[in-house]
Design a protein around this motif. Sequence first.
Motif, PDB file in Angstrom:
ATOM      1  N   LEU A 228       1.000  -1.351   0.094  1.00 17.15           N
ATOM      2  CA  LEU A 228      -0.095   0.079  -0.081  1.00 17.15           C
ATOM      3  C   LEU A 228       0.935   1.419   0.087  1.00 17.15           C
ATOM      4  O   LEU A 228       0.715   2.073  -0.642  1.00 17.15           O
ATOM      5  N   ARG A 229       2.085   1.378   1.174  1.00 14.82           N
ATOM      6  CA  ARG A 229       2.826   2.654   1.024  1.00 14.82           C
ATOM      7  C   ARG A 229       3.621   2.763  -0.302  1.00 14.82           C
ATOM      8  O   ARG A 229       3.845   3.705  -0.840  1.00 14.82           O
ATOM      9  N   LEU A 230       3.864   1.663  -0.894  1.00 12.30           N
ATOM     10  CA  LEU A 230       4.705   1.510  -2.197  1.00 12.30           C
ATOM     11  C   LEU A 230       3.921   2.189  -3.337  1.00 12.30           C
ATOM     12  O   LEU A 230       4.184   3.173  -3.947  1.00 12.30           O
ATOM     13  N   GLU A 231       2.611   1.617  -3.575  1.00 17.29           N
ATOM     14  CA  GLU A 231       1.848   2.437  -4.517  1.00 17.29           C
ATOM     15  C   GLU A 231       1.452   3.835  -4.302  1.00 17.29           C
ATOM     16  O   GLU A 231       1.370   4.543  -4.939  1.00 17.29           O
ATOM     17  N   ALA A 232       1.646   4.319  -2.986  1.00 16.16           N
ATOM     18  CA  ALA A 232       1.375   5.901  -2.531  1.00 16.16           C
ATOM     19  C   ALA A 232       2.539   6.495  -2.719  1.00 16.16           C
ATOM     20  O   ALA A 232       2.654   7.785  -2.410  1.00 16.16           O
ATOM     21  N   GLY A 233       3.851   5.783  -3.080  1.00 12.19           N
ATOM     22  CA  GLY A 233       4.953   6.825  -3.182  1.00 12.19           C
ATOM     23  C   GLY A 233       5.586   6.970  -1.809  1.00 12.19           C
ATOM     24  O   GLY A 233       6.230   8.170  -2.090  1.00 12.19           O
ATOM     25  N   LEU A 234       5.174   6.346  -0.940  1.00 11.76           N
ATOM     26  CA  LEU A 234       5.812   6.713   0.365  1.00 11.76           C
ATOM     27  C   LEU A 234       7.058   6.014   0.874  1.00 11.76           C
ATOM     28  O   LEU A 234       7.271   4.638   0.651  1.00 11.76           O
TER      29      LEU A 234
END
Length: 371
Positions: A228-234
């Motif tokens: 989830l955080r990878l898709e959000a670019g975090l």
Amino acid sequence: MNAPLNHTPLYDLHAELGAKMVPFAGYAMPVQYPLGILKEHQHTRLQAGLFDVSHMGQVKLIGPEAAAALETLVPVDIQDLPVGMQRYALFTDENGAILDDLMVSNFGDCLYVVVNAACKEQDIAHMKKHLGGRCEVVELSDRALLALQGPSAAAVLSRLSPAVAELKFMQNAQLELDGVLCYVSRSGYTGEDGYEISVPADQAEQLARLLLAEPEVEAIGLGARDSLRLEAGLCLYGHDIDKATTPIEGSLLWAISKNRRPGGERAGGYPGADVVARQIAEGVQKKRVGFIVKDKVPVREGAEITDGNGNVIGKVTSGGFGPSFAGPVGMGYVPASHAAAGTALFAIVRGKPVSIEVAKTPFVPQRYYRG
């Protein structure tokens, strides 16, 4: 001998729910539940997921000088942070490199700080050493931390406290949930709307069970948290940013408050400020970028990045399949000359070049509630 793993206050609940537990930052943490990482990820994007993030460090900085003192360690405006707001911040060292990233909230009578689990001990020691003479540094070791994330999060949490619906992204409040005083912020690490909830450790399981009893909520593990955080670019500290990277190299100029940048009213005054100022003015050799994988082969952390001639020019720092993006995505460092969106490069997977393309992040639109 390896030290025994710490347990969060929800350890027994994870076991009861059938979680697969793994070591993470010195804790036994749930990587997934029987639902599986893919479905946990999709459930969070569609409804609401409950994450145990009690391994994170929670700290209060108490005293009238707390904000001014903390500004000596971070390139962020803390003194003008309104009561009831939180801000993303970075600890830097004398070389301008990132020691950790953190969240700072203004509670009015104190600052409330959340730091990463793997850096918790060093961060608290860092604050005690450099701030201890100007404010009280109190570790809140008697509190758990839950994250309720996803488009249904507000509706679910409003059943326990209607006031949470009024919070906007990066606002916080001290509210009673099921009769327990909690620190609630409208924020998270998934790119979705949602909340982080600091709750007394001895009340955490009761609150978690109450939330999990709501029809929209599923327990979500670290595996889906990462996708989830990878898709959000975090960024994930220790992977996408670390002691070998500065905020400018890490594409985090946005996190440096304007009044702390060169020419600002409180410019500099934090460790490595001269290095960061020079990089803002002159640019950097390497930059963190996002990329999509053209060959549909997941590219993992540590893979080398090459140019069209096969020269190694960079490294992947995070990568995997993006379930909502419906394809593999990643982040890594490349020369600034190769950092423009659309640049065609290769990642080396099992000795073979896989076609990747530099892309803007987030890969999936962020859906924070800004009112």
